[in-house]
Each structure stands twice: as structure tokens, then as C-alpha cells.
Design an enzyme around this catalytic site. Structure first.
Site, short mmCIF file in Angstrom:
data_model
loop_
_atom_site.label_atom_id
_atom_site.label_comp_id
_atom_site.label_asym_id
_atom_site.label_seq_id
_atom_site.Cartn_x
_atom_site.Cartn_y
_atom_site.Cartn_z
CB THR B 95 10.92 -8.93 -1.43
OG1 THR B 95 11.92 -7.99 -1.83
CG2 THR B 95 10.82 -10.04 -2.47
CB VAL B 151 7.26 8.24 -3.56
CG1 VAL B 151 6.98 9.56 -2.86
CG2 VAL B 151 8.75 8.03 -3.73
CE LYS B 223 7.43 6.46 1.87
NZ LYS B 223 6.37 6.60 2.89
#
Lengths: 339, 339
Positions: B95, B151, B223
């Protein structure tokens, strides 16, 4: 779980591996439940030793570093018999590379695989000359033939393509596979002529007294053959790979490339074309916008062209005692973690 | 061996994953004895469906591509209940990312892990906000929390550091973690001012109408937090990572860097210093001799500084439907191959 290791060759890589294993033992045990014991070592200079319960590695490192022969746990067995009869799980083949015959390493690999022991090696001989045969022998005996260190030292190439990139189809590999020639080309950009740069590379220990293996591209050709066979299952021989070195590159060529926003690199290449796998080694003008163009000095790099990710480039060291020792560790861990 | 999958979210990444799985099924079966079945899908737009014996994926792709609601195997269960009650081995959380609360993905992850199902996700929310908690919950239930896609899309980062680089100690990570800003900085080198470049990036779909998440560095900061926690076990929060974007970079700055043989890059960085892990995001002038300097356009790259190999750099795509879909596949395969 304890892995029993036999080391064939106790030179730079063998000693480097032992130092890494000693330094890392606690961490590897915590992270991967990995424990080890070196049960046998065979070395032309220091002698053959065997103790099924584990050798005294500190003593052996001390003796080898002092250029003295081993004195403890001496074995009467010749190296091939030692490999066959020892109780190792994994045999690390760390002798010198012979790209003509693959010997004596090839006999060591056969002895290990045929008696149900994994092979981990940084020796390009067996991998470049006999990969398909070794893979078959390993499969038949339900063990592995692991060769990360044969291409670009410990920089992950084979464990990368087989591991995290395993779901991709790789259609092309292009790389800087030889640090010596990449160093020489980098220096020539500063205005030094080929012969002078070669002399410096020899003084620094990058190039050997007979530099043929590097400058004619033979070393890179061996690595291209290995990549073609292991990554693309090509079943090709060294002689199938076309090969041109850097000996004809002049300062004028270097200058001309610069004017075109490019840079000369000795490129090893493997490509699938019309169902066939084509391998080659040749100097190429690489556009400065490509990641390979920025790889300078003795560093190595490879670009994989994949179906799902496009181009993936990895840059890292291509040689060195610890760097190559690490390649052996990474293959040992890979075997360990798959059990 | 068959892996039963549940997909939460059937947007770009979910559909991309299904397409890859269909295309690759024969090859994955041959190479890794991998077989799969999608047993449940939950999507806000198309509805929730469940069939313990496998859904009709072709029909679902057809309906979703036509923006129609699902019609077959409809389930009355809400999404969290569906995750808990379905017979999946692996739940893929696909999602949208919410870097403020982590919702609703965080509830999906908890539901899966607490009922003994692996989570594979490209959603940065749960990974950036709650990695330590999710890892603990996964460990307690003997399953995995896999986040390669959070990432740099499918470019192997987490599977690389955990796999082939697993034997190394990583002391520093520096990388280009946001494609939009790297594209903008690359274009500014051609002489276009910040505001004009931003407009082009928005027209091309690289930057959103509200570009804050990219240009202020917030995406990269998420990240960096994930890398610090997963690679260095840092236990830090997003707010612990200092963050500066590229909004203040002018054409004069770009020109000044050029004169110094350098180039501006938005660098996400994680570093071990005196036992602490420090994370930061900031524009930096990177010397042109560094591999990160040559990474142009929307491409991403990371350099790992290791104890045994020195610097290892990997360059690859940082976004894309298939590229992110592949990150999910690679984590699914990693779970499959470790069984």
C-alpha cells in the site's frame, strides 16, 4: 555448526583467510552460528599437515610468516591423498593459477569433489578451463564448486548474480576486470607514455616482470570465460573469447577519447546474441556518462544488463590479500548458510 | 515447493509483481523449485478477495487494468482480518507510504507477523518508523520482515549487505537515495535554474505536485533511517537523522563545484562514530574521482565502506513498477531459498 576446512596452499590468500577467520570468529558465530576448524593444510614450501581434531593455526601462521617449515601434525600423505582422506567438509584450493593446464589445482578439485567435499577457490585455472566439468562433478556428489574469488577478488559478483539478482535474466556483462591495466590507462591520462607507465606499475608490484598476462588481456579473458560459464551457462572455452590487450594504446588515443568526452578502458564483455554467448576482451572508448568510465586506478567494476532492473553496476577491489581471503570466507559462509 | 501469497494493495507494485511472477514462473521453478499461488488480495479500490486454493490472477489483472472492481472470490473480511485468517505463507504489503504514522501498513504488518506469516514490503512507512519493533515481532514468531524494496527499489542493497557482504563489518554508507533530486541536480549542470528544472521534473512525473518529500530530503531521510537500523542495528528514529534538501542549491553553486572538479549530490549518509550511529541527509560536493559523482539522472547508488573490502559501490534503478516489483520477488525468493 562447525565447518571443517582443508587449505591447499598457505601463501598470501591462505594466510589472509586464516587471519580473517580468527578476527571474525566471534561475530560469525553470533550472526550465523558459524564455527570452524582447519583440519589439514598442504603447502609446497611448508609441508603437509593433518589433524582430524583441528590444527594449531597460530603456530602455523608464525612458522609460515618466518618462512619455516611446519613442525606439528606432519602428514606423510601427498596432497591429493590428503584431500581424499581428510575429514574436511570444505577444501579451499588456494594454489597458483595456471591458465594453460589448470594444474595442479584441477587434481585437487577433482579429489575433493569426488570424495564429497565442497570446493571453494580463488584459482582461475580450474574455473576458466573446466567449469562445466567441475560443476557436473560437484552436482553428482551433492556438493558445491564455489569460485567467487576467481573474478574481482571478494567484490561480490557470483554470489550477487546467484543470490540477490537470482530472479533476473542477465543478457550482458561488461566490466573492468584487470586492475593493472586500468591503473596504467588511468596514469596515461596524466600524460605518461605506455612504456613509462608499465615501468611504474612494475615498480609498484601491480604488473609482473613479464606483464603479458595483464597487458595482452589474458587475465581478463580467463575471467570473461568464467563469467560466461557460471552466469550464462555458456559452456565456452578460453579460446572462444576474442582478446586484444592495451599494448597499442597511445597517448594520442587517450587525448582523442578525452576530446569525445570518453575514456579508454580494457573491457571484458559477455553477451547473449541470437541464442549464442559471445565473450570478448578489448580496449573500448567508454562514454564519461557511463558508471564504468569513472572507475580509476586498480579498482574493478562490472555492469550487468538485466531484464527487470536494467543496468546494475558494482564497483570494488579486484585484488589483495584480505580482499581475496574474504572471497573464500564469503563462499564458505554461503555453503554454511544453505545447510 | 509452493509459496502461498497474500497481496495487500493491487496498484503499480502489486500488478508489477503479478506480471513478473507469471513471466518467470517456469524459470523460477526450474532454478529454485519455486512455485506460488496468490490466495488473497486486498485493495481499497477493487475489493477484498480470498480463495485458499488460489485466485484467478489473469482475471484480476484484467479487471484492475480496466479500473473495475473484482467479481470473483469476494471476501467479507476487512483487510486486517483477512491477513490474520488467510492461509498465506507470505504477506506482501504494497500500500501507500505514510512517513508520519506508518498507517495503515503498520497494522497489516502486525497482523501478518503476529499470526506467523512473513512480511515482504516496499512500503517505507513501517520500515522507517518501526523497524526494531517489527524485527522483534518477526523473530518472536519465527518469520521474516523483508524490506529490500524500501531502499532503491529492486537494486540489491539489503540482500547484498545481509548476503554476499555478510562477512564484512560496514562502518559507513553514503548514497544517492532519491532519483528525483539527482535528476534535478544533473539537469541544473546543463544551465537550467532550480525552479525551471523542478517544473520539468513535475511534467515528467519524477516530482509530485507537492515536491516537498523529494526536494527537502524527507524521502532520503526515511531510507537513511532504514539503512541505519537494518545494516547497523542502530535503533534510531527518523527525527534523529539531520536533513537538508536541495532547495538552496543555485546555478552559481553548480558552477563553483565544476571549477573544483566536483559535483553536487544529495547524499544520504550513515556512519558509526565512537560507538554511535549518525544519520544525515545533505547536499555535498562529491569529487569527480568518486564512483558516486558519475551517477546521473534518476539513477541511485550506494557506497559501503567495509573492513575487509574497502569501498563497494552499487549503482542501479531507484524506482519503477517492474524494478520495485522485482524487489518483492527477490525477498520472496530469499525466504524460499532459506527454507
Amino acid at each position: 555448526m562447525k565447518q571443517k576446512l582443508t587449505l591447499i596452499g598457505f601463501g598470501t590468500v591462505g594466510k589472509g583467510l586464516c587471519e580473517i577467520l580468527k578476527d571474525k570468529s566471534q561475530r560469525l558465530n553470533n550472526s550465523y552460528d558459524f564455527d570452524y576448524e582447519v583440519v589439514a593444510v598442504a603447502d609446497f614450501a611448508y609441508g603437509n599437515v593433518y589433524n582430524p581434531n583441528g590444527l594449531d593455526i597460530d603456530l602455523m601462521l608464525e612458522q609460515a610468516n618466518a618462512k619455516q617449515k611446519f613442525t606439528k601434525d606432519l602428514s606423510e600423505l601427498d596432497t591429493v591423498s590428503l584431500i581424499k582422506e581428510c575429514n574436511a567438509d570444505i577444501v579451499c584450493e588456494l594454489t597458483y593459477t595456471d591458465l594453460q593446464t589448470g594444474g595442479p589445482a584441477i587434481d585437487h578439485c577433482k579429489a575433493a569433489l569426488s570424495t564429497g567435499k565442497h570446493i571453494v577457490t580463488s584459482n582461475k585455472g580450474p574455473a576458466a578451463l573446466f567449469y562445466p566439468e567441475m560443476k557436473k562433478l560437484a552436482d553428482e556428489n551433492n556438493v558445491k564448486f564455489m569460485i567467487e574469488g576467481t573474478v574481482v577478488a571478494g567484490t561480490p559478483i557470483i554470489n550477487l548474480t546467484d543470490g540477490p539478482l537470482g530472479g533476473c535474466e542477465i543478457s550482458r556483462i561488461r566490466g573492468i576486470l584487470n586492475g593493472t591495466t586500468n591503473y596504467m590507462l588511468s596514469e596515461m591520462e596524466k600524460g605518461m607514455a605506455y612504456d613509462d607507465v608499465l615501468k611504474v606499475a612494475q615498480d609498484l608490484g601491480y604488473a609482473e616482470a613479464d606483464p603479458t598476462g595483464d597487458v595482452e588481456g589474458f587475465d581478463a579473458r580467463g575471467k570473461v570465460t568464467i563469467l560466461a560459464n557460471i552466469v550464462m551457462n555458456a559452456g565456452i572455452k578460453i579460446a572462444d573469447v576474442s582478446c586484444e590487450g592495451i599494448t597499442k594504446i597511445t597517448l594520442e588515443d587517450i587525448q582523442k577519447a578525452k576530446e569525445q568526452n570518453a575514456r579508454w578502458k580494457l573491457i571484458g564483455s559477455v553477451e547473449k546474441k541470437d541464442g549464442k554467448v559471445i565473450g570478448s576482451v578489448a580496449p573500448e572508448m567508454v562514454d564519461l556518462s557511463h558508471p564504468l568510465a569513472g572507475v580509476m586506478g586498480a579498482t574493478n567494476a562490472l555492469t550487468f544488463t538485466t531484464d527487470l532492473l536494467g543496468d546494475i553496476t558494482i564497483v570494488g577491489p579486484g585484488a589483495g590479500k584480505i580482499e581475496t581471503g574474504f572471497s573464500i570466507l564469503t563462499d564458505i559462509l554461503s555453503i554454511h548458510r544453505s545447510q
